[in-house]
Structure formats: C-alpha cells, structure tokens
Design an enzyme around this catalytic site. Structure first.
Site, PDB file in Angstrom:
ATOM      1  CB  CYS A 195      -0.610   2.499   4.122  1.00 46.44           C
ATOM      2  SG  CYS A 195      -2.077   1.856   3.379  1.00 46.44           S
ATOM      3  CG  ASP A 196       3.108   1.086   4.398  1.00 54.14           C
ATOM      4  OD1 ASP A 196       2.494   1.512   5.392  1.00 54.14           O
ATOM      5  OD2 ASP A 196       3.006  -0.088   3.986  1.00 54.14           O
ATOM      6  CB  CYS A 235      -0.909  -0.019   1.231  1.00 51.40           C
ATOM      7  SG  CYS A 235      -1.869   1.485   1.384  1.00 51.40           S
TER       8      CYS A 235
END
Ligand code: NAP
Length: 550
Positions: free
Chosen positions: A373-374, A370
């Site tokens: 997200c990261d 992701c």
C-alpha cells in the site's frame, strides 16, 4: 466486403459522398441541436507550440458550432492573465465551462479522442453525468478532493471509454473531482513525468488508479479507493438475508468456503468488514500458491473474489456486531440482519503492533503495516522493516525492488523466514541488523528516527529513517468469537475439532483464526474442509445425533 453493394469496389461516387455528409450533419444536428445547457469553452494556445493541435481543436469546435449555438469559444494567448489565473502551462489547453466544473483538455480531439470530445459536449450540453446508480453510490462515498489525470492518445481505441468514465465522475461531483485529459503526444513531458507510455492510464492525486479501460463502476471504485479495483460487487439494500450458511470473513478461507458451500447446494453468503482477501491482498508477491509461479497478492485476491462471486453473494464493508444464538442463528451487522442455520468464522488475523512509543501516533505518517500500500511513497528513501518472518522478508525485498533503501531490524540472530527469501537479501542490497529491537519511533509530524537497542549488549543507538514497516506477524481476530462465547485455545485461536467445529454447535471456524500453518493454500484448504463438514452436519446434525445416542 459486401459485393452486393454497388457503392463498394471503387464505385463510391461524389453523389454518395455528399449524401453521407448530409447524413452525418443530420446526426450531429440531432445530437447537438437540442442541448439545453450552454457550454462556454476557453482555449489557451501558444502559436509556437503544437500548432497542428490548435488547428485541430479550432476546426472541431467550429464544426460543432455549425450545428449548435450552445457551444461558444473564446481563445487566449499563453501570456494572457487568465492563463495564469487558471494555472495553465501546457498548450493547447481547453477549459470546459470553468465557472461550474473543472475539466480541462491538454491536446486536441484528434483521432480516437474525437469520440471523447463529443461525449464531453453531450454530457455537458444535456447537463447530465449519465452515471449508473451503483456508480453514483460509490461517488457519494468520496469526501475529499480527487485530482484526476487521464493520459490518452489519438491512436488508442480504449481511451474514449475510460475518458467517458472520468468525465462522468467530474460532472457528477464537480465540487470534489477535477479532471485533466492529457494527450501524451502533445504533452510528452507529462507522459515522461508520469511514466504514461501505455494508455489509457489514470492517476488520482498522483496515485496510479487504473491501467487500461474499465467498466464504469470499477473506475468509480478505483477513484474512491485511490487504488485500482478489478472486481465490482454491487451493493444490496436488503434489510434481511436468509441463508443456510453465513460466512464471516472474505479472505482465502471464507471465499473458498463460499464456493464449496454453494456447490453443495447451500444458500451461503460472505460478509467482510475490511479488505477482501485479508492479509493476502496486502502481500506484495505470492510465489507459493499452486498454479501461480509468481503473482501479486491483490491480483490473486481479485481472481479468488471473481471466482467466488460466480457462486455466492459477497457483502463487503459490513461489520458483524452480534451473533444471536437462536435457531436459526441471527447475525446483526451495521447494515442488516442475516439468519443462518450455520455460521463459519473465517475472520483471519490482524497486524501485530510493536507497542513502542511513537508507533500509534505516527501510524500513517511513516509507520506502516503494508508495504504494497505505502511502499511507493518511500521511493529513494530510507526505511527499516521490523521482523524476521516471511512477511518481513517479503516486504523488505518488495521495497528494495522498488528503489527503497531497506534495513531489516530483527530481534534474534536467525530468521524464521524461508531460506529462499533469506538468500535474496544480499542481491537486493538489503541490510540487516540482528539481535536488535525498536525502542521508540520519533518524529514530529512524520517519522524521523528510531531508537534501537541491542539485545545482547544493551547498547542503544539512534538512526535516521523516513519509514518504519512493521511486519512482526498477526494476532487472530477473535473479538467476535470471544463475545459470542466460543472457547479459545491456549494461544488465543478459536478452539476447533478436526472438522472445524467450535465449542458451539452450528458455529465453525476456518483459516488463520483457528491457527495452523497460516498459508494461503492452507487457509483455502481449511475453508473447503469446513464447508464440506457444514454441508454434512446440516444434512445430519451431529448435535442432534449425539443427543439421540445419549
Ligand atoms: P511470523 O512468522 O510469526 O514472524 C513474526 C516475526 O516477527 C518473527 O521473526 C518474530 O521474531 C518477530 N516478532 C514478533 N513479535 C515481535 C516484537 N514484538 N518485536 C520484534 N519482533 C517481533 O509472522 P509473519 O512473517 O507475518 O508470517 C505469518 C504467517 O504467514 C507465517 O506462517 C508465514 O509463513 C506466512 N506468510 C507466508 C508468506 C509467503 O509464503 N509468501 C508471506 C507472508 C507470510 P522471532 O523470530 O524472534 O519470533
């Protein structure tokens, strides 16, 4: 202007001012006079820095002490040993009751911040966090420490609301939540470091969790998830929920089906075990959903969820364990039991894994599925993105746009992604290695390097990387369908007819789990189509009609 009031229009005299002051004092005595908890305050100052803030802080506290002896103040110079003990390096800093809670104020209660200061003293003085029950339930889910930094300014009228949320959290869970309220004017270096030029902005564990003021429950949810939340879904403690239609899956397909079903008059609910919005929530940018030339996946999901919530209850973080094929159906989750005349499986798809050595072990430590997200964790670092479809290219462009150095590794020499995405790679300086597959991901605690193999020459080489973003498509989430005995097609998707009917009468499928184009807009279309069929079938059940004809 009130022209009936003689005190307006310049007739506001000395006597009126004195009466007003008495009123303010009465109010302050009322507020602070009955507090039943002592509030020791420790103020750390450096006479050479921010002296006007020191003065404002002292004056404010003096005024409170005039109406309450529960508040005490001890002042220390910046080189006092306590400053070191409490790790104080910005001045002034005020600690509230440091033996019991961890709340510190970097600056002074000037302007709008005076409201926040009063709120802090009242909450502490009455020994109550003052949070709502839903907020308390959310905070109880937090099991690891949260270091909260809330940036505010004296001229920001929205800041006190967000500060009140943060104070309540820190008072309710003092063992895990510490709070710093940071005045950006008194602490420009911190504002610069956190890019906090638009306030209020809140960080927890150095992750930005909220911009702007939030409703209390949304703040708590953002703090719990360490990500800004824009939709609050209240928890239900019902043990049984009776429905016409139970929708399993809260992606675009399930959410759309919920809206359509409810608008047809069906009593519908949506159950979701993971993130609402499914893969869309993890898509950095969406540019092909009509009505939005460009929108982040998460904001698009938030809009869809808010829209769906106007029609249908959503039960998040709940996993369906079993479907019992009685009539009505019974759906057993890890939280409760549902009954339903019809079921829609909109369970979507989950990330496909490379299946190479090191992938699983280093997942979360450099291996990611992701980019939204990261991605921020890899700023200025070197990563590879594996894959050649829309996901891989969207992720690569998103990362490159966020100062990550990106190389795409693709197993063939042509992309299957849209030309529009391919044409942007050069502009964002994304390197590409074609005809190559990842053989192994290496690293002790974190990803350090990958072994790549050229599919044409068979040559192997090792390159150093900080991260591996895997974007090689999705597998339909069919475990539940399989366990329930639904037929699957040769590609592993749930087998459906043209009306989204599965092999079991009364159970339907929609979205990525039934195959097809796997676009957000097609998933939404499949959801609406399924809901319309379900409504028609419940009015006129095709399985009964079929039996009668036979
Ligand atoms: P996809 O289109 O199936 O592409 C998967 C890519 O990964 C392909 O390039 C494939 O290589 C490669 N791949 C598959 N298994 C692999 C393995 N074991 N090792 C190495 N490479 C492997 O998947 P996707 O990109 O996730 O897209 C899924 C669907 O969502 C698509 O319909 C896509 O259009 C849609 N989507 C749309 C958007 C958008 O419109 N903004 C964004 C994301 C996704 P080959 O090419 O050799 O098969």
């Amino acid at each position: 202007m009130n022209r009936q009031n003689p005190n307006y229009d310049g007739e506001y005299g000395q006597q009126t001012a004195q009466e007003d002051m008495k009123g303010v004092q009465r109010k302050l005595t009322e507020l602070f006079g009955n507090m039943d908890h002592d509030i020791p305050l420790l103020l750390f100052t450096d006479q050479t820095i921010n002296s006007q803030y020191n003065d404002a802080m002292r004056a404010f506290i003096r005024a409170i002490r005039e109406v309450s002896d529960r508040v005490s103040l001890r002042e220390y110079d910046h080189n006092h040993e306590l400053a070191q003990q409490y790790n104080i390096n910005h001045f002034p800093t005020l600690l509230f009751d440091p033996d019991h809670i961890s709340i510190r104020w970097l600056g002074a209660p000037v302007g709008e911040e005076g409201r926040t200061f009063v709120e802090a003293l009242i909450l502490l003085g009455y020994g109550k966090s003052g949070i709502s029950n839903p907020s308390r339930n959310i905070l109880e889910k937090i099991t690891t420490p949260r270091t909260v930094k809330l940036f505010v300014s004296p001229t920001c009228p929205y800041c006190p609301q967000q500060a009140a949320n943060a104070l309540k959290a820190a008072i309710a869970r003092p063992e895990l939540i510490s709070l710093e309220i940071i005045d950006i004017q008194a602490n420009p270096d911190l504002a610069e470091q956190y890019n906090a030029f638009s306030v209020p902005v809140c960080y927890a564990n150095d992750v930005m969790i909220a911009k702007g003021a939030q409703q209390e429950e949304l703040f708590m949810a953002s703090l719990e998830k360490l990500e800004q939340q824009n939709v609050f879904i209240p928890e239900s403690d019902a043990e049984q929920v009776d429905t016409d239609l139970t929708i399993i899956g809260g992606g675009p397909s399930g959410l759309t089906a919920g809206i359509y079903a409810a608008r047809s008059g069906l009593k519908a609910v949506i159950i979701e075990r993971g993130a609402l919005g499914g893969q869309v929530a993890l898509t950095p940018v969406v540019e092909n959903y009509p009505g939005f030339a460009q929108i982040g996946g998460k904001p698009l999901v938030d809009i869809m969820v808010s829209h769906a919530l106007e029609y249908v209850p959503i039960f998040p973080d709940e996993e369906v364990m079993e479907i019992k094929k009685n009539q009505p159906f019974e759906i057993l989750t890890n939280r409760r039991r549902y009954t339903a005349r019809a079921i829609l499986l909109a369970t979507g798809a989950s990330y496909r894994h490379l299946g190479v050595p090191g992938e699983e072990r280093l997942s979360g430590n450099g291996v990611s599925y992701c980019s939204t997200c990261d991605g921020a964790l890899f700023k200025g670092k070197e990563v590879i993105v594996v894959g050649g479809g829309d996901s891989a290219l969207t992720d690569a462009l998103y990362l490159a746009n966020n100062d990550v150095r990106v190389t795409i590794v693709h197993r063939r020499n042509t992309f299957r992604a849209q030309d529009h995405l391919v044409s942007q790679l050069q502009k964002f300086n994304v390197q590409v290695i074609f005809d190559t597959e990842v053989q192994e991901i290496r690293g002790d605690k974190r990803v350090k390097e990958v072994i790549l193999r050229n599919n044409i020459t068979g040559e192997e080489r090792t390159i150093s990387v900080d991260g591996v973003f895997v974007a090689i498509g999705y597998e339909p989430a069919v475990e539940l369908a399989h366990r329930t005995g639904l037929a699957l097609d040769e590609d592993g998707f749930i087998k459906v007819d043209d009306h989204h009917r599965t092999s079991i009468p009364g159970i339907y499928a929609a979205g990525d789990v039934e195959g097809g184009y796997k676009q957000i807009v097609t998933a939404a279309g499949q959801g609406s189509g399924a809901a319309i069929t379900i409504f028609e079938d419940l009015v006129n059940p095709y399985w009964i009609t079929k039996e009668k004809k036979a």
